[in-house]
Design a protein around this motif. Structure first.
Motif, short mmCIF file in Angstrom:
data_model
loop_
_atom_site.label_atom_id
_atom_site.label_comp_id
_atom_site.label_asym_id
_atom_site.label_seq_id
_atom_site.Cartn_x
_atom_site.Cartn_y
_atom_site.Cartn_z
N PHE A 1 3.15 1.56 13.55
CA PHE A 1 4.21 1.02 14.41
C PHE A 1 4.81 -0.24 13.78
N VAL A 2 3.93 -1.15 13.35
CA VAL A 2 4.42 -2.41 12.78
C VAL A 2 5.15 -2.15 11.46
N LEU A 3 4.52 -1.39 10.57
CA LEU A 3 5.09 -1.20 9.23
C LEU A 3 6.36 -0.34 9.22
N VAL A 4 6.40 0.68 10.09
CA VAL A 4 7.55 1.60 10.07
C VAL A 4 8.58 1.22 11.13
N THR A 5 8.16 1.13 12.39
CA THR A 5 9.10 0.92 13.48
C THR A 5 9.65 -0.50 13.51
N LEU A 6 8.78 -1.49 13.39
CA LEU A 6 9.24 -2.88 13.46
C LEU A 6 9.80 -3.40 12.14
N LEU A 7 9.12 -3.07 11.03
CA LEU A 7 9.55 -3.61 9.74
C LEU A 7 10.41 -2.64 8.93
N CYS A 8 10.68 -1.46 9.50
CA CYS A 8 11.54 -0.45 8.86
C CYS A 8 11.05 -0.04 7.47
N GLY A 9 9.73 -0.01 7.29
CA GLY A 9 9.18 0.41 6.02
C GLY A 9 9.15 1.92 5.89
N ASP A 10 8.87 2.39 4.71
CA ASP A 10 8.76 3.82 4.44
C ASP A 10 7.47 4.35 5.07
N ASP A 11 7.58 5.41 5.85
CA ASP A 11 6.41 5.92 6.57
C ASP A 11 5.34 6.47 5.63
N LYS A 12 5.73 7.01 4.48
CA LYS A 12 4.75 7.58 3.56
C LYS A 12 3.90 6.47 2.93
N ILE A 13 4.52 5.38 2.55
CA ILE A 13 3.79 4.24 1.99
C ILE A 13 2.95 3.57 3.07
N ALA A 14 3.52 3.41 4.25
CA ALA A 14 2.79 2.80 5.36
C ALA A 14 1.52 3.59 5.69
N LYS A 15 1.62 4.91 5.62
CA LYS A 15 0.46 5.76 5.92
C LYS A 15 -0.65 5.51 4.89
N LEU A 16 -0.29 5.35 3.64
CA LEU A 16 -1.29 5.06 2.61
C LEU A 16 -1.96 3.71 2.83
N VAL A 17 -1.16 2.70 3.17
CA VAL A 17 -1.70 1.37 3.45
C VAL A 17 -2.64 1.42 4.64
N SER A 18 -2.22 2.11 5.67
CA SER A 18 -3.03 2.24 6.87
C SER A 18 -4.36 2.93 6.57
N GLN A 19 -4.34 3.94 5.72
CA GLN A 19 -5.56 4.69 5.41
C GLN A 19 -6.62 3.82 4.75
N VAL A 20 -6.22 2.85 3.96
CA VAL A 20 -7.20 1.96 3.33
C VAL A 20 -7.94 1.15 4.39
N ALA A 21 -7.19 0.56 5.32
CA ALA A 21 -7.81 -0.24 6.39
C ALA A 21 -8.69 0.63 7.27
N VAL A 22 -8.23 1.82 7.59
CA VAL A 22 -8.98 2.74 8.45
C VAL A 22 -10.26 3.20 7.77
N THR A 23 -10.21 3.50 6.49
CA THR A 23 -11.40 3.97 5.76
C THR A 23 -12.50 2.91 5.77
N ILE A 24 -12.14 1.66 5.55
CA ILE A 24 -13.12 0.58 5.56
C ILE A 24 -13.74 0.44 6.95
N ALA A 25 -12.91 0.42 7.98
CA ALA A 25 -13.41 0.30 9.35
C ALA A 25 -14.28 1.49 9.73
N ASN A 26 -13.91 2.68 9.31
CA ASN A 26 -14.70 3.87 9.63
C ASN A 26 -16.09 3.81 9.01
N TYR A 27 -16.21 3.31 7.80
CA TYR A 27 -17.53 3.20 7.17
C TYR A 27 -18.42 2.24 7.95
N VAL A 28 -17.87 1.10 8.30
CA VAL A 28 -18.66 0.11 9.03
C VAL A 28 -19.13 0.69 10.36
N PHE A 29 -18.24 1.32 11.11
CA PHE A 29 -18.63 1.92 12.40
C PHE A 29 -19.67 3.03 12.21
#
Length: 143
Positions: free
Chosen positions: A103-131
């Motif tokens: 939402f922040v990267l694409v909708t608010l900041l008008c970024g490219d959704d494909k790049i935003a998805k890759l950035v998001s996946q890095v944060a999600v992968t780290i959080a998923n391992y910890v959980f």
């Protein structure tokens, strides 16, 4: 040198396995996301963007639970329903993180959704391992 390499691999086997399964899970998620936005959902529409995100999440979570249980954490917990529920709950929290980042990267900041998805996946992968390590597949709930 070879002995040292094998020793390091044994020492970090869980983390290496997690990264491999995480990479495969990311591939499943991205394939479902890109497949949906290239075929039937419009990522420029906020609701359809999130629908593509949720579809990719459902497929990735189903794959990730089985792969993490068997190959990464080698869970012996006979209470699969309880374990799966904790896994899903932890993944719902990272889905919300994913949705917020998209939402922040694409909708608010008008970024490219494909790049935003890759950035998001890095944060999600780290959080998923910890959980997964601390909450879902912890040894104290094994039997």
């Amino acid at each position: 040198m070879i002995k040292k390499l094998f020793s390091l691999m044994r020492q970090y086997e869980e983390l290496i396995s997690y990264l491999i399964v995480g990479g495969m899970t990311t591939a499943v998620s991205l394939a479902l996301y890109y497949g949906s936005v290239f075929t039937f959902l419009n990522p420029k529409n906020g609701l359809q963007l999130q629908a593509a995100n949720v579809l990719s999440w459902i497929g990735a979570v189903a794959f990730a639970y089985v792969a993490n249980r068997i190959f990464v954490f080698k869970s012996k917990d006979r209470h699969i329903g309880r374990e799966a529920s904790k896994f899903i709950a932890s993944r719902v929290s990272t889905l919300l993180l994913d949705m917020l980042l998209m939402f922040v990267l694409v909708t608010l900041l008008c970024g490219d959704d494909k790049i935003a998805k890759l950035v998001s996946q890095v944060a999600v992968t780290i959080a998923n391992y910890v959980f997964s390590k601390k909450f879902v597949f912890s040894a104290k709930h094994c039997c």
